[in-house]
Design a protein around this motif. Sequence first.
Motif: not given
Length: 334
Positions: A148, A206, A209, A215, A220-222, A279, A284, A286
Amino acid sequence: MAGVTFFTMSVICFAFASVGTAKEIKLTYSNFFPPTHIQSKLAESWCKEVEKRTNGQVKIEYYPAGTLTKAKQCYDGVVEGLSDIGFSVLAYSRGRFPVLAAVDLPLGYTSGLEATKVANAVYDKFTPKAFNDTQVMYFHAHGPGLVFTSKKPVRKIEDMKGLKLRATGNSAKVVKALGGTPVAMSMPETYQSIQKGVVGGGLYPLETNKGWKMGEVVKYCTADFPAAYTTTFFVVMNKDKWKQLSPDIQKTIKAINKEWIIKHGEAWDTSDIAGLNFFLNQGNEMFGLDAKESAKWKKAVAPIIADYVKDVDKKGLNGQEIVDFTVKTMDSIQ
């Protein structure tokens, strides 16, 4: 005669009252999670369940949010008797619990329940001596730990270069292997550190968040599932306090522990869904990795596993056996 009878009955009543009071055992429980977090609520419900099933013989005073001992002090706090029971993170005592550290490796976890079952299976298989100074209740572990970030999106492994990310234990090694710079800090410190720009994000599941409101400060979340790690949490009791409990009470607590293992694992997964929704509701973003990029990430973290084997071998343990068992257990659950 009536007076004697009254006196006799008074003595008997007092005796029974004294016996009842003597049997009541009061314990303290330290946890660093805030009281609103589902994992904290489960810990508190465990306390109430112990009291209920022991018919009030054991009463536990619960201290959330690090109000009794801080996250990093929790295990030693139990050993030293600052708290009778403690719940915290094994990775905060880096190098101290080498066998269970295998569970935290970036093996590609898919759920918290899976990781939780793996953690307890590894402990049951190897019964590490590192825990001999406490009485282990059980372990649980969160769902897949992902990347994140607050300002810079990470769409490919090259984007990790130069990023300072909050990470502890094996997750710190993951950050480094991917090209970033790990910064060690406990979860309660992380929100403000991201908000103030001390770090550019972190590696976490996750659920964080929402559970820790992260969150609100990341964007951003990869979804790097091929390199996903977990973090193992312990629940332990002071050894002397455990020995003071009767065999029946010990048996009762062990039965409750088995139930709570599943409850914690399922809660991690339920809260991951809630965390993802929280999130996304912040606006945001993902994004995932394609097959080619996934292979790069998996290859990048592979040396972490190899290094773990070497390090554990130096401590007189069979690192490869531990890793093989961990992976085999994980695969059997998936």
